[in-house]
Design an enzyme around this catalytic site. Structure first.
Site, PDB file in Angstrom:
ATOM      1  N   ASP A  35       0.863  -1.123   0.001  1.00  0.00           N
ATOM      2  CA  ASP A  35       0.108   0.033  -0.050  1.00  0.00           C
ATOM      3  C   ASP A  35       0.619   1.144  -0.050  1.00  0.00           C
ATOM      4  O   ASP A  35       2.011   1.315   0.123  1.00  0.00           O
ATOM      5  CB  ASP A  35      -0.918   0.041   1.356  1.00  0.00           C
ATOM      6  CG  ASP A  35      -2.187  -1.010   1.325  1.00  0.00           C
ATOM      7  OD1 ASP A  35      -2.214  -1.346   0.129  1.00  0.00           O
ATOM      8  OD2 ASP A  35      -2.678  -1.244   2.277  1.00  0.00           O
ATOM      9  N   LYS A  57      -4.279   2.760  -2.590  1.00  0.00           N
ATOM     10  CA  LYS A  57      -5.149   2.980  -1.250  1.00  0.00           C
ATOM     11  C   LYS A  57      -4.932   4.381  -0.706  1.00  0.00           C
ATOM     12  O   LYS A  57      -5.210   4.564   0.451  1.00  0.00           O
ATOM     13  CB  LYS A  57      -4.794   1.865  -0.265  1.00  0.00           C
ATOM     14  CG  LYS A  57      -4.857   0.419  -0.682  1.00  0.00           C
ATOM     15  CD  LYS A  57      -6.343   0.089  -0.792  1.00  0.00           C
ATOM     16  CE  LYS A  57      -7.051  -0.210   0.623  1.00  0.00           C
ATOM     17  NZ  LYS A  57      -8.376  -0.563   0.508  1.00  0.00           N
ATOM     18  N   MET A 171      -7.043   9.045   9.891  1.00  0.00           N
ATOM     19  CA  MET A 171      -7.667   9.306   8.488  1.00  0.00           C
ATOM     20  C   MET A 171      -8.831  10.336   8.613  1.00  0.00           C
ATOM     21  O   MET A 171      -9.820  10.310   7.666  1.00  0.00           O
ATOM     22  CB  MET A 171      -8.183   7.868   7.903  1.00  0.00           C
ATOM     23  CG  MET A 171      -7.228   6.823   7.648  1.00  0.00           C
ATOM     24  SD  MET A 171      -7.849   5.454   7.012  1.00  0.00           S
ATOM     25  CE  MET A 171      -8.908   4.820   8.489  1.00  0.00           C
TER      26      MET A 171
END
Length: 487
Positions: A35, A57, A171
């Site tokens: 990723d 991602k 995030m």
């Protein structure tokens, strides 16, 4: 027969936070699927023939969707014996590792999960924020702030009101102000300390400290980038006292290191390539952003090893490469250190002597000044008049004294170098060949240049470079000290 898939947590960004077990699997992997948040430096541990596949991602921009990644893992398990799925942080902490493991299990693929150092704890620590602290925070909650594009995050703020619990949002960089407003509306004091840490544990780490009232404005002004972690709670105040990471002397400095790929040798493992440039490691420890560019590779040569027992023999090494190549040839010819009985050994410095000791040999002579020129000059007073001196060095070694017999032990092969357009604060040269091979491709030559020793300095002068400093000690540690002395 289906191969094995190992899900490995790559850690928060610092390659040195990869687990030992994870590293061992990566070194053996036939295929690595990774990723964006997994440090690309980790791929340097992989085999030369390992297939490495990037699946992205990044927020709202996936190279492959999750369903496609699942199918890719299954496909590669049918092609290879060992497949590594490399994921940022820990595979099971908002990493969808559980979904991938279940999919593989349903299709009969043997799967193993190796935990990674999670950013939830490690990134806070690097910013000087203990996630728990006696008398301040008795626990913590981890919340994903990730949402579908253009939709409000679905967080029940009424469940996040305990002031003795540290809140960690992953995030959620685009939603910092929204999260702060949500917590205030639910009842949290607007003066509650808050922090946002961008690119934690990497040389690009940046921490923004504020309160729920102003953290949104401060983050916008600081122009932080993802990945970022949001921290809410009184422990955020401790960053001002404990954030040593961003206060390191070379923090934010960009340094370029051209290097020659070396090798190591041992009787048990044979010839192996060096995994990482030690100067890069030393500079990173001081906080620098370090880029390396390969300008050559060292290859041992084959040569006969023989000494006349009737003569007084001296063996001279000016590098670890010479020692490794010598010991390799000694073993290849069915000999060992017993065949050196009666020989004396001179080396250029303490670091080279330390390599010699790996083979249970001690240096008989080390010059006061650790350069090849000084070694041969000072050696004159040590050797007997009828002694035979054999030097095991590079193909392009400098001119040697007339009484020294040269043996080409290794060759420094050039490699193709692409033009370097970025600007750097420093460029560190560890060899004259590195100077000759890099400078023609360095577009911006205004950086401060650091030379490891006289031969490097002469090479720089031949290019009419004047903005350089020569290390007092011809070692990587000496180069770091020279840089620290210039800032």
């Amino acid at each position: 027969m289906l191969g094995k898939v190992v899900l490995i947590g790559a850690g928060p960004g610092d390659v040195d936070l990869l687990t030992v077990k994870g590293k061992e699997y990566i070194k053996k992997a036939d295929c690595i699927i990774y990723d964006r948040l997994a440090s690309k430096d980790i791929l340097d541990y992989s085999k030369p023939d390992c297939e490495c596949i990037f699946v992205g991602k990044e927020n709202h921009h996936h190279v492959l969707k999750q369903e496609e990644i699942n199918r890719l893992l299954l496909k590669k398990a049918n092609e290879y014996t060992l497949v590594v799925r490399l994921k940022g942080g820990d595979p099971y902490v908002f990493g969808r590792g559980g979904e991938e493991a279940l999919f593989l299990k349903e299709h009969g693929v043997k799967t193993e999960v190796i935990s990674g150092v999670t950013s939830v704890v490690s990134v806070l620590a690097s910013a000087g924020i203990p996630i728990t602290h006696r008398g301040v925070a008795k626990g913590f909650q981890v919340i994903t702030a990730h949402s579908k594009k253009d939709e409000v995050t679905d967080i029940d703020y009424s469940q996040l009101l305990d002031e003795s619990v540290t809140l960690v949002f992953l995030m959620g960089l685009a939603h910092v102000a929204e999260i702060a407003r949500g917590l205030i509306s639910a009842g949290r004091d607007e003066k509650t300390p808050a922090a946002v840490i961008s690119k934690g544990t990497t040389p690009y780490q940046k921490t923004c400290i504020g309160t729920l009232f102003d953290i949104g404005e401060k983050v916008a002004a600081a122009k932080l980038e993802s990945p970022s972690i949001i921290v809410v709670g009184d422990v955020a105040r401790l960053s001002e006292q404990l954030n040593a990471y961003e206060n390191r002397p070379l923090y934010g400095k960009k340094i370029l290191v051209p290097y020659i790929e070396g090798f190591e040798y041992s009787y048990t493992d044979g010839i192996v390539a060096k995994e990482e440039h030690r100067l890069k490691v030393l500079l990173r420890e001081e906080g620098a952003i370090v880029d390396v560019v390969k300008v050559g590779r060292i290859r041992p040569k084959s040569f006969a090893v023989s000494f006349d027992g009737a003569k007084k023999n001296w063996i001279v090494f000016t590098s670890a490469n010479g020692i490794y190549a010598f010991m390799h040839n000694l073993k290849e010819q069915g000999m060992d250190v017993r065949n050196l009985f009666g020989c004396k050994i001179a080396v250029v410095g303490e670091k080279t002597a330390a390599v010699l000791e790996k083979f249970s040999l001690s240096a008989d002579f080390i010059p006061k000044v650790h350069t090849a020129e000084s070694l041969f000059e000072e050696l004159k007073t040590e050797v007997e008049e009828d002694a035979e001196i054999t030097y095991f060095g590079a193909k392009d070694s400098a001119v040697l004294p007339g009484n020294v017999k040269p043996v080409v032990a290794y060759e420094n092969e050039p490699v193709d170098v692409a033009e370097i357009t970025e600007s750097y604060d420093f460029v560190c040269f560890t060899s004259a060949s590195g100077v000759r091979r890099l400078l023609p491709f360095l577009k911006d030559s205004s950086a401060n240049m650091i030379s490891i020793g006289p031969s490097c300095s002469k090479a720089l002068q031949s290019f009419e470079i004047r903005n350089f400093e020569e290390s007092e000690e011809a070692s990587y540690e000496g180069m770091v000290q020279k840089i620290l002395g210039t800032i």
